[in-house]
Motif scaffolding. Sequence first.
Motif, PDB file in Angstrom:
ATOM      1  N   SER A 202       0.825  -1.214   0.000  1.00 54.51           N
ATOM      2  CA  SER A 202       0.000   0.000   0.000  1.00 54.51           C
ATOM      3  C   SER A 202       0.857   1.260   0.000  1.00 54.51           C
ATOM      4  O   SER A 202       0.395   2.324  -0.406  1.00 54.51           O
ATOM      5  N   GLY A 203       2.083   1.144   0.513  1.00 54.38           N
ATOM      6  CA  GLY A 203       2.945   2.306   0.680  1.00 54.38           C
ATOM      7  C   GLY A 203       3.122   2.681   2.135  1.00 54.38           C
ATOM      8  O   GLY A 203       3.963   3.513   2.481  1.00 54.38           O
ATOM      9  N   GLY A 204       2.320   2.048   3.025  1.00 50.80           N
ATOM     10  CA  GLY A 204       2.436   2.301   4.457  1.00 50.80           C
ATOM     11  C   GLY A 204       3.641   1.607   5.062  1.00 50.80           C
ATOM     12  O   GLY A 204       4.330   0.825   4.394  1.00 50.80           O
ATOM     13  N   ALA A 205       3.883   1.861   6.349  1.00 45.43           N
ATOM     14  CA  ALA A 205       5.078   1.341   7.024  1.00 45.43           C
ATOM     15  C   ALA A 205       5.172  -0.184   6.942  1.00 45.43           C
ATOM     16  O   ALA A 205       6.230  -0.738   6.630  1.00 45.43           O
ATOM     17  N   ASP A 206       4.071  -0.867   7.212  1.00 43.97           N
ATOM     18  CA  ASP A 206       4.096  -2.329   7.256  1.00 43.97           C
ATOM     19  C   ASP A 206       4.473  -2.941   5.916  1.00 43.97           C
ATOM     20  O   ASP A 206       5.356  -3.797   5.829  1.00 43.97           O
ATOM     21  N   SER A 207       3.787  -2.514   4.868  1.00 43.78           N
ATOM     22  CA  SER A 207       4.022  -3.140   3.559  1.00 43.78           C
ATOM     23  C   SER A 207       5.369  -2.731   2.965  1.00 43.78           C
ATOM     24  O   SER A 207       6.014  -3.536   2.284  1.00 43.78           O
ATOM     25  N   ILE A 208       5.809  -1.510   3.241  1.00 38.33           N
ATOM     26  CA  ILE A 208       7.137  -1.087   2.753  1.00 38.33           C
ATOM     27  C   ILE A 208       8.224  -1.871   3.481  1.00 38.33           C
ATOM     28  O   ILE A 208       9.212  -2.309   2.883  1.00 38.33           O
ATOM     29  N   CYS A 209       8.025  -2.070   4.792  1.00 38.31           N
ATOM     30  CA  CYS A 209       8.968  -2.888   5.554  1.00 38.31           C
ATOM     31  C   CYS A 209       9.012  -4.303   4.987  1.00 38.31           C
ATOM     32  O   CYS A 209      10.088  -4.872   4.787  1.00 38.31           O
ATOM     33  N   MET A 210       7.843  -4.877   4.715  1.00 44.69           N
ATOM     34  CA  MET A 210       7.785  -6.229   4.164  1.00 44.69           C
ATOM     35  C   MET A 210       8.536  -6.304   2.834  1.00 44.69           C
ATOM     36  O   MET A 210       9.281  -7.261   2.583  1.00 44.69           O
ATOM     37  N   LEU A 211       8.363  -5.294   1.996  1.00 44.89           N
ATOM     38  CA  LEU A 211       9.039  -5.285   0.701  1.00 44.89           C
ATOM     39  C   LEU A 211      10.556  -5.339   0.879  1.00 44.89           C
ATOM     40  O   LEU A 211      11.243  -6.162   0.269  1.00 44.89           O
ATOM     41  N   TYR A 212      11.089  -4.461   1.746  1.00 42.32           N
ATOM     42  CA  TYR A 212      12.545  -4.400   1.929  1.00 42.32           C
ATOM     43  C   TYR A 212      13.084  -5.639   2.650  1.00 42.32           C
ATOM     44  O   TYR A 212      14.168  -6.125   2.319  1.00 42.32           O
ATOM     45  N   VAL A 213      12.328  -6.121   3.626  1.00 41.29           N
ATOM     46  CA  VAL A 213      12.780  -7.304   4.370  1.00 41.29           C
ATOM     47  C   VAL A 213      12.829  -8.521   3.452  1.00 41.29           C
ATOM     48  O   VAL A 213      13.809  -9.281   3.448  1.00 41.29           O
ATOM     49  N   LEU A 214      11.779  -8.727   2.657  1.00 44.03           N
ATOM     50  CA  LEU A 214      11.769  -9.873   1.750  1.00 44.03           C
ATOM     51  C   LEU A 214      12.801  -9.717   0.637  1.00 44.03           C
ATOM     52  O   LEU A 214      13.341 -10.713   0.141  1.00 44.03           O
ATOM     53  N   LYS A 215      13.085  -8.480   0.272  1.00 44.00           N
ATOM     54  CA  LYS A 215      14.152  -8.256  -0.717  1.00 44.00           C
ATOM     55  C   LYS A 215      15.498  -8.705  -0.150  1.00 44.00           C
ATOM     56  O   LYS A 215      16.309  -9.338  -0.835  1.00 44.00           O
ATOM     57  N   GLU A 216      15.740  -8.404   1.145  1.00 43.91           N
ATOM     58  CA  GLU A 216      16.977  -8.848   1.796  1.00 43.91           C
ATOM     59  C   GLU A 216      16.988 -10.370   1.955  1.00 43.91           C
ATOM     60  O   GLU A 216      17.994 -11.025   1.700  1.00 43.91           O
ATOM     61  N   ILE A 217      15.849 -10.904   2.363  1.00 44.03           N
ATOM     62  CA  ILE A 217      15.758 -12.350   2.573  1.00 44.03           C
ATOM     63  C   ILE A 217      15.920 -13.116   1.262  1.00 44.03           C
ATOM     64  O   ILE A 217      16.413 -14.244   1.243  1.00 44.03           O
ATOM     65  N   SER A 218      15.541 -12.479   0.165  1.00 44.00           N
ATOM     66  CA  SER A 218      15.663 -13.141  -1.142  1.00 44.00           C
ATOM     67  C   SER A 218      17.118 -13.448  -1.491  1.00 44.00           C
ATOM     68  O   SER A 218      17.404 -14.279  -2.349  1.00 44.00           O
ATOM     69  N   LYS A 219      18.055 -12.774  -0.790  1.00 42.59           N
ATOM     70  CA  LYS A 219      19.480 -13.078  -0.987  1.00 42.59           C
ATOM     71  C   LYS A 219      19.828 -14.439  -0.382  1.00 42.59           C
ATOM     72  O   LYS A 219      20.780 -15.081  -0.798  1.00 42.59           O
ATOM     73  N   PHE A 220      19.017 -14.836   0.619  1.00 45.77           N
ATOM     74  CA  PHE A 220      19.288 -16.094   1.303  1.00 45.77           C
ATOM     75  C   PHE A 220      18.506 -17.263   0.696  1.00 45.77           C
ATOM     76  O   PHE A 220      18.993 -18.387   0.651  1.00 45.77           O
TER      77      PHE A 220
END
Length: 460
Positions: free
Chosen positions: A116-134
Amino acid sequence: KIYVAVHTDTQCKRIKKIYKNDKNIYCIKLDVTDKEDIKKLNKIDVDILISSAAIGDGGSISEIKMDKVRENFEVNMFSNFEIVQIVIKNMIKKVLNFIKENNMLQNGDSVVLGVSGGADSICMLYVLKEISKFINLKLVVVHVHHHIRGKEADGDMEYVRKICDKEHIPYEIFHIDAKKEAIARGMSEEEAGRVCRYECFAKVQEKYNANKISVAHNLNDNSETILFNLFRGTGIKGISGIPMQRDNIVRPLLCVSRKEIEKYLEENHISYRTDKTNFETEYSRNKLRLELIPYIKENINKKAEYNIVNAGKMLGEIEDYLEIETNKTYDEYVDENEEGIFISLKAFEIHPAIAKRIVRKGIEKKAGKLKDVTAAHVESIINLAKLEVSKSVNLPYNIKAIKKYKGILLSDLSDIKNEKIKEIPIIVNNELINENPYNGKFKIDFENNGFSVDDIQELL
């Protein structure tokens, strides 16, 4: 395994003494002022670094280019002979462990992210982007513009577009008119918006051949949902909280609080959009979040949210067990046929906890949903089973429950009203009985091969 990197022999001895009974602790001696040692450090999954070297703006740590450490690790300083913890960023590590423990995502998964652009979904986007490295995740973002909040919603959309372009993540943007959809679907705007969002997620999932959909509910959302359902009236399922995963939908942030999310975004200098309606207390849900829960935390228990969620988890386990038992019993005592859903009277002789669930499942099978079905509706069918044949109760979604000779039939009202009644003469003891007061028309349900004269009046 936990690796502890130290600078001196004394520190190494002290660590070994402190953790002498822990076989998972390993000591590594290195010089944090030595660039070659730092390279070694970057190749090892070091959790704790203890250093007697100078630390600070002019210290050795800040002078050395620790790219990998700075990218993937969080550094915290403690006073006890200058301990520096180097661990995978708390948020990343916590979410990654949560995902692995609950088997949410696997290596190579393709995941649709609702953002949505809110804190939760933006956090999820960045966290999963980092996790995608693993675990090598393929991500695609979906943003849905509901056309409710005017320019603010336009700003949300553009922000999500900007983030995705910057991070090179493919995205799809949908436009829906939530107000029109609510009227057309006979729902509230909030519910219509939610249904439309998941329809959009499903479209993107098919387009990109993705196998998972990830949404950004967090621990606070979970505790609020449990309380909201409890106060509104619900069963065990409603106070079990938000499921970690259901079918192909996963919620990887349920293990973290809103405070942790905001801290992660702040520390990583990640901005996000704020929906002002989240701070308006005329909404019941917001009153819980902004007034009731803060009061409980301040006056009863500051960890109330965690306790609520833990209780919900335990209730969820009970719910899972009851569901297994219900399915077994349902198959034994329920017959689904052209007339409707027929529940044997034997089902009402077992424990009421299971009997009521069988009734709810029968209604859900007939109606396709349970949204407006209350405990009172279920209780009315339980009581109906104790009454005489032909008694009935009306239920939501145009369903009628009718007491039959050997059970309860859940049928559509339209089927009952439109059913043709066959006119046949019935003679008992040489006497015609289909005259007044029935005007020559009535219906008898034959549920066995024969019946006695005494049963006729009741069946009529």
